[in-house]
Motif scaffolding. Structure first.
Motif, mmCIF file in Angstrom:
data_model
loop_
_atom_site.group_PDB
_atom_site.id
_atom_site.type_symbol
_atom_site.label_atom_id
_atom_site.label_comp_id
_atom_site.label_asym_id
_atom_site.label_seq_id
_atom_site.Cartn_x
_atom_site.Cartn_y
_atom_site.Cartn_z
ATOM 1 N N MET A 73 0.829 -1.215 0.000
ATOM 2 C CA MET A 73 0.000 0.000 0.000
ATOM 3 C C MET A 73 0.860 1.260 0.000
ATOM 4 S SD MET A 73 -3.270 -1.103 2.351
ATOM 5 C CE MET A 73 -4.329 0.208 1.707
ATOM 6 N N MET A 74 2.173 1.119 0.154
ATOM 7 C CA MET A 74 3.056 2.287 0.056
ATOM 8 C C MET A 74 3.490 2.549 -1.384
ATOM 9 S SD MET A 74 5.276 2.013 3.571
ATOM 10 C CE MET A 74 6.030 3.641 3.397
ATOM 11 N N HIS A 75 3.161 1.669 -2.301
ATOM 12 C CA HIS A 75 3.435 1.986 -3.712
ATOM 13 C C HIS A 75 2.533 3.150 -4.103
ATOM 14 C CE1 HIS A 75 3.598 1.746 -8.079
ATOM 15 N NE2 HIS A 75 4.642 0.939 -7.962
ATOM 16 N N PRO A 76 3.087 4.183 -4.749
ATOM 17 C CA PRO A 76 2.272 5.368 -5.036
ATOM 18 C C PRO A 76 1.047 5.066 -5.893
ATOM 19 C CG PRO A 76 4.473 5.524 -6.051
ATOM 20 C CD PRO A 76 4.488 4.351 -5.145
ATOM 21 N N SER A 77 1.061 3.974 -6.639
ATOM 22 C CA SER A 77 -0.081 3.645 -7.506
ATOM 23 C C SER A 77 -0.777 2.364 -7.062
ATOM 24 C CB SER A 77 0.399 3.493 -8.952
ATOM 25 O OG SER A 77 0.994 4.676 -9.399
ATOM 26 N N PHE A 78 -0.741 2.070 -5.779
ATOM 27 C CA PHE A 78 -1.285 0.792 -5.309
ATOM 28 C C PHE A 78 -2.713 0.561 -5.810
ATOM 29 C CE2 PHE A 78 -3.914 -1.413 -2.141
ATOM 30 C CZ PHE A 78 -3.356 -2.676 -2.254
ATOM 31 N N PHE A 79 -3.586 1.527 -5.571
ATOM 32 C CA PHE A 79 -4.979 1.297 -5.966
ATOM 33 C C PHE A 79 -5.139 1.295 -7.483
ATOM 34 C CE2 PHE A 79 -6.203 2.009 -1.532
ATOM 35 C CZ PHE A 79 -7.095 0.949 -1.386
ATOM 36 N N GLY A 80 -4.351 2.118 -8.164
ATOM 37 C CA GLY A 80 -4.397 2.103 -9.628
ATOM 38 C C GLY A 80 -4.049 0.723 -10.172
ATOM 39 N N ILE A 81 -3.105 0.071 -9.534
ATOM 40 C CA ILE A 81 -2.668 -1.256 -9.988
ATOM 41 C C ILE A 81 -3.741 -2.307 -9.690
ATOM 42 C CG2 ILE A 81 -0.973 -3.091 -9.590
ATOM 43 C CD1 ILE A 81 1.049 -0.729 -8.965
ATOM 44 N N ILE A 82 -4.228 -2.348 -8.457
ATOM 45 C CA ILE A 82 -5.170 -3.439 -8.137
ATOM 46 C C ILE A 82 -6.530 -3.188 -8.803
ATOM 47 C CG2 ILE A 82 -3.975 -4.057 -6.005
ATOM 48 C CD1 ILE A 82 -6.367 -2.928 -4.454
ATOM 49 N N GLU A 83 -6.878 -1.933 -9.016
ATOM 50 C CA GLU A 83 -8.153 -1.685 -9.694
ATOM 51 C C GLU A 83 -8.051 -2.031 -11.180
ATOM 52 O OE1 GLU A 83 -9.794 1.606 -6.496
ATOM 53 O OE2 GLU A 83 -8.915 2.335 -8.373
ATOM 54 N N TYR A 84 -6.882 -1.834 -11.751
ATOM 55 C CA TYR A 84 -6.697 -2.245 -13.152
ATOM 56 C C TYR A 84 -6.744 -3.768 -13.260
ATOM 57 C CZ TYR A 84 -4.932 -2.165 -17.949
ATOM 58 O OH TYR A 84 -4.806 -2.329 -19.307
ATOM 59 N N ALA A 85 -6.099 -4.457 -12.329
ATOM 60 C CA ALA A 85 -6.157 -5.921 -12.308
ATOM 61 C C ALA A 85 -7.604 -6.383 -12.202
ATOM 62 C CB ALA A 85 -5.331 -6.469 -11.143
ATOM 63 N N ASP A 86 -8.344 -5.753 -11.327
ATOM 64 C CA ASP A 86 -9.748 -6.122 -11.122
ATOM 65 C C ASP A 86 -10.545 -5.927 -12.407
ATOM 66 O OD1 ASP A 86 -11.750 -6.891 -9.038
ATOM 67 O OD2 ASP A 86 -12.658 -4.989 -9.639
ATOM 68 N N ALA A 87 -10.263 -4.815 -13.095
ATOM 69 C CA ALA A 87 -10.980 -4.548 -14.348
ATOM 70 C C ALA A 87 -10.648 -5.587 -15.411
ATOM 71 C CB ALA A 87 -10.632 -3.142 -14.849
ATOM 72 N N LEU A 88 -9.459 -6.154 -15.344
ATOM 73 C CA LEU A 88 -9.060 -7.188 -16.310
ATOM 74 C C LEU A 88 -9.571 -8.575 -15.909
ATOM 75 C CD1 LEU A 88 -5.316 -6.239 -17.039
ATOM 76 C CD2 LEU A 88 -7.315 -5.769 -18.465
ATOM 77 N N GLY A 89 -10.200 -8.668 -14.760
ATOM 78 C CA GLY A 89 -10.697 -9.969 -14.304
ATOM 79 C C GLY A 89 -9.638 -10.806 -13.618
ATOM 80 N N ILE A 90 -8.555 -10.175 -13.187
ATOM 81 C CA ILE A 90 -7.503 -10.894 -12.463
ATOM 82 C C ILE A 90 -7.732 -10.672 -10.967
ATOM 83 C CG2 ILE A 90 -5.019 -11.116 -12.078
ATOM 84 C CD1 ILE A 90 -4.619 -9.849 -14.879
ATOM 85 N N GLY A 91 -7.839 -11.753 -10.235
ATOM 86 C CA GLY A 91 -8.055 -11.628 -8.801
ATOM 87 C C GLY A 91 -6.817 -11.094 -8.091
ATOM 88 N N VAL A 92 -7.043 -10.434 -6.977
ATOM 89 C CA VAL A 92 -5.935 -9.883 -6.196
ATOM 90 C C VAL A 92 -6.007 -10.434 -4.779
ATOM 91 C CG1 VAL A 92 -5.007 -7.790 -5.131
ATOM 92 C CG2 VAL A 92 -5.733 -7.752 -7.527
ATOM 93 N N LYS A 93 -4.900 -11.041 -4.358
ATOM 94 C CA LYS A 93 -4.730 -11.362 -2.950
ATOM 95 C C LYS A 93 -3.564 -10.506 -2.509
ATOM 96 C CE LYS A 93 -5.893 -16.179 -3.842
ATOM 97 N NZ LYS A 93 -5.988 -17.481 -3.204
ATOM 98 N N PHE A 94 -3.725 -9.733 -1.476
ATOM 99 C CA PHE A 94 -2.540 -8.963 -1.084
ATOM 100 C C PHE A 94 -2.267 -9.025 0.408
ATOM 101 C CE2 PHE A 94 -5.406 -5.360 -0.403
ATOM 102 C CZ PHE A 94 -4.780 -4.615 0.582
ATOM 103 N N SER A 95 -0.981 -9.009 0.711
ATOM 104 C CA SER A 95 -0.517 -9.051 2.089
ATOM 105 C C SER A 95 -0.173 -7.643 2.532
ATOM 106 C CB SER A 95 0.756 -9.894 2.205
ATOM 107 O OG SER A 95 0.494 -11.199 1.829
ATOM 108 N N THR A 96 -0.626 -7.285 3.707
ATOM 109 C CA THR A 96 -0.364 -5.943 4.199
ATOM 110 C C THR A 96 -0.092 -5.978 5.695
ATOM 111 O OG1 THR A 96 -1.340 -3.730 4.490
ATOM 112 C CG2 THR A 96 -2.880 -5.583 4.453
ATOM 113 N N ASN A 97 0.688 -5.002 6.153
ATOM 114 C CA ASN A 97 0.862 -4.887 7.599
ATOM 115 C C ASN A 97 -0.304 -4.130 8.237
ATOM 116 O OD1 ASN A 97 1.390 -2.072 7.304
ATOM 117 N ND2 ASN A 97 3.601 -2.442 7.119
#
Ligand code: SF4
Ligand code: SF4
Lengths: 392, 120
Positions: A73-97
């Motif tokens: 979540m410290m990547h400056p484009s975190f949401f841009g990346i996972i939302e693009y993945a979601d739009a492509l139909g790729i599931g996201v599992k992510f680990s966070t502190n």
């Protein structure tokens, strides 16, 4: 049902378990961090490069990504990346502190089609957790879990690296998970990254491994990311894969685009290429390292063990970073504890805790080159498997 | 026919249905909701994102059923191209249905609830 082992051993058209570390930036400094994270690298992939990579993932039919870091979540484009993945139909599992997972972030996650959040917690109490993850990290992780629950995010996980400190808290961890409507996920400590410095201190002893095995059999709903298959040698097999999937079904892309066999093998010996210079599909399908790994009989030196078909010699990364032969038994083997150290222990080459600035991408090796030491794999033959599954 | 279905996740139990048609081959099928599939050398891999379950489909036939998987043709239409008997394809469809990968477009079957078959 049985796993069609031979099909997976020989590798797939795309990885099943693709970990993508977005950044080495992290606001914690956990003692066992597998990627020695802390400071970001100036050459980390930006949103545009990440989108190109996601397009490739879609074309390869990749079902989902395991996104990590650092703290992703410290990547400056975190949401841009996972939302693009979601739009492509790729599931996201992510680990966070969890330190950045506020109410707004939780609501944004809740709006995705498929996003599975794993909040890292390494103990059921602040005392145990914070000793590993740092002061205040326990409270912050619980705050994140509450935000996820309040936002209606389904299927969150509490993800625990089991250590000597937390092995006695498994009941409390299950209770804690249910408090947030979450599932408990237990994974194995491997001596990768900063964990090289505390592995001996934190890794489970023989009695604790036996206790964990019995516990996992008793509570099959606990997820394990197929971490503990070396414990299958104790008796009945735990669910899931029972061999090392590195380069076969498992793969890592690091923040600057280097591709490794597994998230726990960040070392030049296990680097297959770079998405800066080659398409990921080309690396996955053609890199010499991956072809070598798929052709090997895992831990051939273990083949005479009567538990071999359930354990296959354990974890490659754990052997590598403890200086064991890759042909031999896992250092935590429950049948052959005390294997002699056979080769010098490799050290991690990077520590992003103290990263200043890289001079180059460090990604010059072309696909097809393998730095994997032939010494480690020489002489292994490709034996056949017993459980041939029929075809129609 | 020895086609098989395997999963890498635990707790995957077979679904049981009471089928009210003579042959599954007569039906039109589609991928079940939340299921994606891709071809592999040995057949295909399916992933159910809701149940987070991977299933290996060890069958050379499965990759040759694109029309069926898109729900545009009945399985019977695909039979000649596959070189399978009707019974073999019937068996394959039953396995895929049991595994929650395919489902019929028509309402022909009622699931029989079974304890202990929930997957992760
Ligand atoms: S000897 Fe090898 S195969 Fe046998 S239990 Fe130990 S690691 Fe597993
Ligand atoms: S090296 Fe270890 S952690 Fe990596 S895929 Fe193999 S068994 Fe799993």
């Amino acid at each position: 049902m049985t796993i069609v082992r031979d099909a997976l051993m020989e590798g797939l058209s795309s990885p099943l378990c693709l970990t993508w570390e977005l950044t080495w930036a992290c606001n914690l400094s956990c003692r066992h961090c597998l990627s020695s994270s802390g400071k970001p690298d100036p050459l980390e992939l930006d949103l545009q490069a990440c989108r190109r990579l996601l397009d490739d993932f879609r074309d390869m039919g990749i079902f989902y990504l395991n996104i990590g870091g650092g703290e992703p979540m410290m990547h400056p484009s975190f949401f841009g990346i996972i939302e693009y993945a979601d739009a492509l139909g790729i599931g996201v599992k992510f680990s966070t502190n969890g330190t950045r997972l506020n109410r707004e972030a939780a609501q944004r996650i809740a709006s995705l089609h498929y996003c599975d959040v794993q909040v890292s917690l390494d103990g059921a109490t602040a005392a145990v957790n914070d000793a590993i993850r740092g002061a205040g990290s326990y409270e912050r992780a619980l705050w994140a879990l509450q935000n996820l629950a309040d936002a209606g995010v389904q299927g969150s996980k509490i993800s625990v690296v089991v250590t000597k400190g937390s092995i006695g808290q498994l009941d409390e961890l299950r209770t804690l998970a249910s408090r947030f409507g979450a599932q408990l996920r237990l994974t194995r400590l491997r001596p990768s990254g900063r964990a090289q410095d505390c592995y001996e201190e934190l890794a489970l002893d023989d009695a604790q491994q036996r206790y964990l095995y019995e516990y996992l059999l008793r509570y099959p709903e606990i997820q394990t990311a197929d971490s503990f298959f070396h414990l299958n040698a104790l008796g009945a097999s735990l669910p899931g894969l029972n061999f090392c999937g590195a380069g076969r079904v498992v793969c890592l892309i690091d923040p600057v685009g280097d591709v490794y066999a597994c998230p726990f093998t960040i070392h030049p010996d296990f680097r297959a290429g770079s998405v800066r210079t080659d398409r990921f599909a080309t690396i996955w399908r053609s890199a010499e390292l991956f072809r070598d790994l798929r052709a090997q009989t895992p831990a051939a030196g273990c083949q005479r063990c009567d538990a071999y078909s359930r354990c296959h010699g354990g974890c490659l990364a754990t052997k590598f970073f403890t200086g064991r032969s890759l042909f031999g038994a896992d250092p935590s083997c429950v049948r052959a504890v005390g294997n002699p150290v056979s080769v010098p222990v490799p050290r991690r080459l990077s520590d992003h805790t103290r990263l200043v600035r890289r001079g180059s991408a460090g990604s010059s090796a072309a696909v097809g080159q393998s730095s994997l030491s032939s010494r480690r794999f020489r002489g292994v033959d490709g034996s056949s498997w017993g459980d041939i599954v029929g075809d129609v | 026919m020895t086609g098989s279905v395997a999963s890498t996740e635990s707790g995957v139990g077979e679904r049981r249905f009471r089928v009210t048609c003579d042959s599954l081959v007569e039906l039109r099928w589609r991928l079940a909701p939340h299921v994606q599939m891709r071809s592999e050398r040995f057949g295909a891999i399916a992933y159910n994102s809701r149940e987070q379950r991977l299933t290996l489909l060890h069958s050379s036939a499965i990759g040759h059923l694109p029309g069926l998987l898109l729900g545009v043709s009945a399985a019977a239409v695909e039979l000649s191209a596959l070189g399978l008997t009707r019974e073999q394809l019937d068996d394959l469809l039953a396995q895929l249905w049991n595994a929650g990968i395919l489902e019929p477009l028509a309402e022909v079957a009622q699931p029989i609830a079974q304890p202990g078959t929930e997957s992760q």
